[in-house]
Design an enzyme around this catalytic site. Structure first.
Site, PDB file in Angstrom:
ATOM      1  N   GLY A  15       0.831  -1.209   0.000  1.00 15.34           N
ATOM      2  CA  GLY A  15       0.000   0.000   0.000  1.00 15.34           C
ATOM      3  C   GLY A  15       0.861   1.253   0.000  1.00 15.34           C
ATOM      4  O   GLY A  15       2.089   1.188  -0.181  1.00 15.34           O
ATOM      5  N   GLY A 105      -1.329 -13.071  17.365  1.00 14.50           N
ATOM      6  CA  GLY A 105      -1.062 -14.491  17.610  1.00 14.50           C
ATOM      7  C   GLY A 105       0.309 -14.879  17.074  1.00 14.50           C
ATOM      8  O   GLY A 105       1.066 -15.610  17.724  1.00 14.50           O
ATOM      9  N   LYS A 108       2.875 -13.454  19.394  1.00 15.43           N
ATOM     10  CA  LYS A 108       2.924 -14.212  20.643  1.00 15.43           C
ATOM     11  C   LYS A 108       3.740 -15.501  20.448  1.00 15.43           C
ATOM     12  O   LYS A 108       4.595 -15.847  21.249  1.00 15.43           O
ATOM     13  CB  LYS A 108       1.481 -14.542  21.066  1.00 15.43           C
ATOM     14  CG  LYS A 108       1.369 -15.268  22.375  1.00 15.43           C
ATOM     15  CD  LYS A 108      -0.092 -15.511  22.706  1.00 15.43           C
ATOM     16  CE  LYS A 108      -0.210 -16.587  23.768  1.00 15.43           C
ATOM     17  NZ  LYS A 108      -1.389 -17.410  23.582  1.00 15.43           N
ATOM     18  N   TYR A 148     -14.377   1.406  10.096  1.00 18.74           N
ATOM     19  CA  TYR A 148     -12.947   1.717  10.206  1.00 18.74           C
ATOM     20  C   TYR A 148     -12.617   2.186  11.622  1.00 18.74           C
ATOM     21  O   TYR A 148     -11.734   1.630  12.277  1.00 18.74           O
ATOM     22  CB  TYR A 148     -12.618   2.798   9.184  1.00 18.74           C
ATOM     23  CG  TYR A 148     -11.173   3.209   9.110  1.00 18.74           C
ATOM     24  CD1 TYR A 148     -10.216   2.405   8.483  1.00 18.74           C
ATOM     25  CD2 TYR A 148     -10.740   4.437   9.637  1.00 18.74           C
ATOM     26  CE1 TYR A 148      -8.887   2.800   8.393  1.00 18.74           C
ATOM     27  CE2 TYR A 148      -9.419   4.840   9.544  1.00 18.74           C
ATOM     28  CZ  TYR A 148      -8.496   4.023   8.925  1.00 18.74           C
ATOM     29  OH  TYR A 148      -7.174   4.420   8.826  1.00 18.74           O
ATOM     30  N   GLN A 165      -2.086  -9.414  29.025  1.00 23.15           N
ATOM     31  CA  GLN A 165      -2.370 -10.825  29.326  1.00 23.15           C
ATOM     32  C   GLN A 165      -1.245 -11.761  28.888  1.00 23.15           C
ATOM     33  O   GLN A 165      -0.925 -12.714  29.588  1.00 23.15           O
ATOM     34  CB  GLN A 165      -3.691 -11.208  28.624  1.00 23.15           C
ATOM     35  CG  GLN A 165      -4.282 -12.515  29.074  1.00 23.15           C
ATOM     36  CD  GLN A 165      -5.627 -12.768  28.362  1.00 23.15           C
ATOM     37  OE1 GLN A 165      -6.298 -11.850  27.902  1.00 23.15           O
ATOM     38  NE2 GLN A 165      -5.998 -14.033  28.266  1.00 23.15           N
ATOM     39  N   ARG A 189      -8.843   9.957  -1.416  1.00 21.11           N
ATOM     40  CA  ARG A 189      -8.474  10.875  -0.348  1.00 21.11           C
ATOM     41  C   ARG A 189      -8.195  12.259  -0.914  1.00 21.11           C
ATOM     42  O   ARG A 189      -7.960  12.428  -2.109  1.00 21.11           O
ATOM     43  CB  ARG A 189      -7.256  10.332   0.425  1.00 21.11           C
ATOM     44  CG  ARG A 189      -7.675   9.230   1.345  1.00 21.11           C
ATOM     45  CD  ARG A 189      -6.524   8.650   2.124  1.00 21.11           C
ATOM     46  NE  ARG A 189      -5.808   7.631   1.383  1.00 21.11           N
ATOM     47  CZ  ARG A 189      -4.896   6.834   1.919  1.00 21.11           C
ATOM     48  NH1 ARG A 189      -4.590   6.943   3.188  1.00 21.11           N
ATOM     49  NH2 ARG A 189      -4.281   5.923   1.193  1.00 21.11           N
TER      50      ARG A 189
HETATM   51  P1  NAD Z   1      -3.455   1.841   1.736  1.00 28.28           P
HETATM   52  O1  NAD Z   1      -4.884   1.554   1.469  1.00 28.28           O
HETATM   53  O2  NAD Z   1      -2.636   2.456   0.663  1.00 28.28           O
HETATM   54  O3  NAD Z   1      -2.687   0.532   2.222  1.00 28.28           O
HETATM   55  C1  NAD Z   1      -3.309  -0.505   2.901  1.00 28.28           C
HETATM   56  C2  NAD Z   1      -2.742  -1.816   2.373  1.00 28.28           C
HETATM   57  O4  NAD Z   1      -3.353  -2.905   3.083  1.00 28.28           O
HETATM   58  C3  NAD Z   1      -3.038  -2.037   0.897  1.00 28.28           C
HETATM   59  O5  NAD Z   1      -1.871  -2.452   0.243  1.00 28.28           O
HETATM   60  C4  NAD Z   1      -4.102  -3.121   0.910  1.00 28.28           C
HETATM   61  O6  NAD Z   1      -4.114  -3.903  -0.267  1.00 28.28           O
HETATM   62  C5  NAD Z   1      -3.716  -3.899   2.140  1.00 28.28           C
HETATM   63  N1  NAD Z   1      -4.810  -4.698   2.715  1.00 28.28           N
HETATM   64  C6  NAD Z   1      -6.088  -4.299   2.953  1.00 28.28           C
HETATM   65  N2  NAD Z   1      -6.796  -5.308   3.494  1.00 28.28           N
HETATM   66  C7  NAD Z   1      -5.949  -6.358   3.615  1.00 28.28           C
HETATM   67  C8  NAD Z   1      -6.083  -7.683   4.090  1.00 28.28           C
HETATM   68  N3  NAD Z   1      -7.257  -8.136   4.584  1.00 28.28           N
HETATM   69  N4  NAD Z   1      -5.003  -8.505   4.048  1.00 28.28           N
HETATM   70  C9  NAD Z   1      -3.810  -8.076   3.542  1.00 28.28           C
HETATM   71  N5  NAD Z   1      -3.633  -6.829   3.082  1.00 28.28           N
HETATM   72  C10 NAD Z   1      -4.682  -5.970   3.120  1.00 28.28           C
HETATM   73  O7  NAD Z   1      -3.426   2.755   3.041  1.00 28.28           O
HETATM   74  P2  NAD Z   1      -2.225   3.541   3.735  1.00 28.28           P
HETATM   75  O8  NAD Z   1      -2.520   4.978   3.643  1.00 28.28           O
HETATM   76  O9  NAD Z   1      -0.938   3.033   3.255  1.00 28.28           O
HETATM   77  O10 NAD Z   1      -2.455   3.103   5.251  1.00 28.28           O
HETATM   78  C11 NAD Z   1      -1.666   2.084   5.850  1.00 28.28           C
HETATM   79  C12 NAD Z   1      -2.108   1.894   7.292  1.00 28.28           C
HETATM   80  O11 NAD Z   1      -1.945   3.121   8.006  1.00 28.28           O
HETATM   81  C13 NAD Z   1      -3.567   1.483   7.422  1.00 28.28           C
HETATM   82  O12 NAD Z   1      -3.672   0.534   8.459  1.00 28.28           O
HETATM   83  C14 NAD Z   1      -4.261   2.759   7.816  1.00 28.28           C
HETATM   84  O13 NAD Z   1      -5.401   2.524   8.594  1.00 28.28           O
HETATM   85  C15 NAD Z   1      -3.183   3.479   8.614  1.00 28.28           C
HETATM   86  N6  NAD Z   1      -3.393   4.936   8.559  1.00 28.28           N
HETATM   87  C16 NAD Z   1      -3.107   5.638   7.418  1.00 28.28           C
HETATM   88  C17 NAD Z   1      -3.373   7.006   7.375  1.00 28.28           C
HETATM   89  C18 NAD Z   1      -3.068   7.830   6.157  1.00 28.28           C
HETATM   90  O14 NAD Z   1      -3.368   9.026   6.163  1.00 28.28           O
HETATM   91  N7  NAD Z   1      -2.470   7.323   5.112  1.00 28.28           N
HETATM   92  C19 NAD Z   1      -3.925   7.651   8.489  1.00 28.28           C
HETATM   93  C20 NAD Z   1      -4.213   6.886   9.616  1.00 28.28           C
HETATM   94  C21 NAD Z   1      -3.930   5.531   9.647  1.00 28.28           C
HETATM   95  N1  UDP Z   2     -12.406  15.998   1.002  1.00 22.24           N
HETATM   96  C1  UDP Z   2     -12.843  16.940   0.090  1.00 22.24           C
HETATM   97  N2  UDP Z   2     -12.792  16.622  -1.230  1.00 22.24           N
HETATM   98  C2  UDP Z   2     -12.331  15.432  -1.703  1.00 22.24           C
HETATM   99  C3  UDP Z   2     -11.891  14.458  -0.752  1.00 22.24           C
HETATM  100  C4  UDP Z   2     -11.943  14.783   0.585  1.00 22.24           C
HETATM  101  O1  UDP Z   2     -13.273  18.031   0.458  1.00 22.24           O
HETATM  102  O2  UDP Z   2     -12.316  15.236  -2.929  1.00 22.24           O
HETATM  103  C5  UDP Z   2     -12.407  16.357   2.422  1.00 22.24           C
HETATM  104  C6  UDP Z   2     -13.170  15.354   3.302  1.00 22.24           C
HETATM  105  O3  UDP Z   2     -14.535  15.712   3.362  1.00 22.24           O
HETATM  106  C7  UDP Z   2     -12.447  15.525   4.632  1.00 22.24           C
HETATM  107  C8  UDP Z   2     -11.012  15.893   4.242  1.00 22.24           C
HETATM  108  O4  UDP Z   2     -11.078  16.327   2.887  1.00 22.24           O
HETATM  109  O5  UDP Z   2     -13.008  16.605   5.357  1.00 22.24           O
HETATM  110  C9  UDP Z   2     -10.040  14.720   4.331  1.00 22.24           C
HETATM  111  O6  UDP Z   2     -10.603  13.630   3.639  1.00 22.24           O
HETATM  112  P1  UDP Z   2      -9.813  12.286   3.353  1.00 22.24           P
HETATM  113  O7  UDP Z   2     -10.755  11.366   2.664  1.00 22.24           O
HETATM  114  O8  UDP Z   2      -8.523  12.577   2.704  1.00 22.24           O
HETATM  115  O9  UDP Z   2      -9.426  11.705   4.793  1.00 22.24           O
HETATM  116  P2  UDP Z   2     -10.131  11.675   6.232  1.00 22.24           P
HETATM  117  O10 UDP Z   2      -9.270  12.548   7.059  1.00 22.24           O
HETATM  118  O11 UDP Z   2     -11.532  12.185   6.153  1.00 22.24           O
HETATM  119  O12 UDP Z   2     -10.084  10.244   6.612  1.00 22.24           O
END
Ligand code: NAD
Ligand code: UDP
Length: 317
Positions: A15, A105, A108, A148, A165, A189
């Site tokens: 990702g 798991g 662990k 989420y 635990q 996003r």
């Molecule tokens: P992303 O969607 O680009 O990456 C997520 C990856 O997880 C993808 O490659 C997807 O294919 C994989 N995936 C999803 N479900 C899966 C499953 N069941 N088994 C195996 N792989 C699976 O998102 P990201 O922005 O890279 O986010 C990575 C992590 O960071 C996520 O856990 C997300 O919740 C967390 N996070 C990201 C942001 C952000 O702004 N990017 C903010 C807060 C938290």
């Molecule tokens: N947003 C927007 N236009 C877009 C996509 C997102 O105005 O095309 C706004 C959305 O409503 C939120 C903020 O941008 O208030 C961030 O959205 P994003 O989906 O990037 O991440 P979030 O922080 O909501 O998980």
């Protein structure tokens, strides 16, 4: 394997954040196993690593158990874009909850250290700003974002229960909005949407009045924060906020993207999204004090790098 070389598992490694993390871990000489089911990730994100001797890519869904021998686990698997995680909300919760159980798991059994990529979404639509780690949040448990938010909250619960635990060596990072190259152009996003819209001359879609705020952290800073947390002293388990405290309105972000791309695009107002948090800004005092970490890359610098990336791929979309 070289003596001292760590075997590191990155779930969600294909990702956006995961691929940058794999890259850093490989460069630093670790033996990296990237696990992904390619739901929102792409093999091409880690294509440059496939020829490296210390990198392996495994297609696997973390909602099923996994048996490997590893020293460290970064658990990132989970779609992060609201558009993507709401496509199949039941699977999103399963990925967070069953994925956490399976990876805990594994930790662990092997004695591995395990880091959870949690999120600022555990704070929901916060009534306080900036948000520190003591704030318990304001999450709607039945709304469209709950799959989420509540999935990630339950994963945190599991991490702390395995810690208390079963004495698993855990780390919990609460990641705030992160952006940069390798975000999917159709990911939904805000940064990727605005970048593509500005570069193709389409109107930038602002949901609601655009006064809602976010704080954007460039991906290199985030990877650095995650690795510092993994490698810090064992008594720092978190949760710990990682993000950029520089808060901006979404309207301001739209204007910056138009300005930096010299775009003729206009701004289009669309209806407000349900449960869209109105403000989000991390208090990173803990990260500063315990990890010696704070973001180094300004929004302008990070946007320049990100927009350059999107301008290179926009013709392929
Ligand atoms: P992303 O969607 O680009 O990456 C997520 C990856 O997880 C993808 O490659 C997807 O294919 C994989 N995936 C999803 N479900 C899966 C499953 N069941 N088994 C195996 N792989 C699976 O998102 P990201 O922005 O890279 O986010 C990575 C992590 O960071 C996520 O856990 C997300 O919740 C967390 N996070 C990201 C942001 C952000 O702004 N990017 C903010 C807060 C938290
Ligand atoms: N947003 C927007 N236009 C877009 C996509 C997102 O105005 O095309 C706004 C959305 O409503 C939120 C903020 O941008 O208030 C961030 O959205 P994003 O989906 O990037 O991440 P979030 O922080 O909501 O998980």
């Amino acid at each position: 394997m070289n003596i001292g070389q760590k075997k590191v598992l990155v779930t969600g490694g294909a990702g956006f954040i995961g691929s940058h993390l794999c890259n850093r871990l490989v460069i630093e000489g670790n033996d990296v196993i990237c696990v992904d089911n390619f739901y929102t990730g792409k093999k091409s994100n880690v294509e440059n690593l496939l020829r490296e001797k210390n990198f392996e890519l495994l297609r696997h869904d973390v909602t099923f158990p996994l048996f490997l021998e590893v020293d460290e686990i970064y658990n990132l698997a989970c779609p992060a874009s609201p558009v993507q995680y709401q496509v199949d909300p039941v699977q999103t919760t399963k990925t967070s909850v069953h994925g956490a159980i399976n990876m805990l798991g594994l930790a662990k059994r092997t004695g591995a250290k395990i880091l959870q990529a949690s999120t600022s979404e555990v704070y929901g639509d916060p009534e306080v700003s900036p948000q520190n780690e003591e704030y318990l949040g304001n999450v709607n448990p039945t709304g469209p974002r709950a799959c989420y938010d509540e999935g990630k909250r339950c994963a945190e619960t599991l991490f702390f229960d395995y810690f208390r635990q079963h004495k698993v060596n855990i780390r919990v990072a609460r990641i705030f909005n992160t952006y940069g190259p390798l975000m999917l152009p159709n990911d939904g996003r805000v940064v990727s949407n605005f970048a593509i819209q500005a570069l193709t001359g389409d109107a930038l879609t602002v949901y609601g009045n655009g006064n809602q705020t976010r704080s954007f952290c460039f991906v290199d800073d985030m990877v650095d924060g995650l690795m510092r947390l993994m490698n810090c002293s064992d008594d720092v388990v978190g949760p710990i906020n990682l993000g950029n405290p520089d808060e901006v309105k979404i309207n301001t972000l739209a204007e910056m993207v138009i300005d930096f791309t010299n775009s003729k695009s206009k701004i289009k107002s669309l209806p407000e999204l349900e449960d869209d948090p109105k403000q989000r800004c991390p208090d990173i005092s803990k990260a500063r004090a315990l990890l010696g970490w704070e973001p180094q890359i300004t929004l302008k610098e990070g946007l320049d790098k990100t927009l350059k990336h999107f301008s290179e791929i926009v013709s392929e979309i």
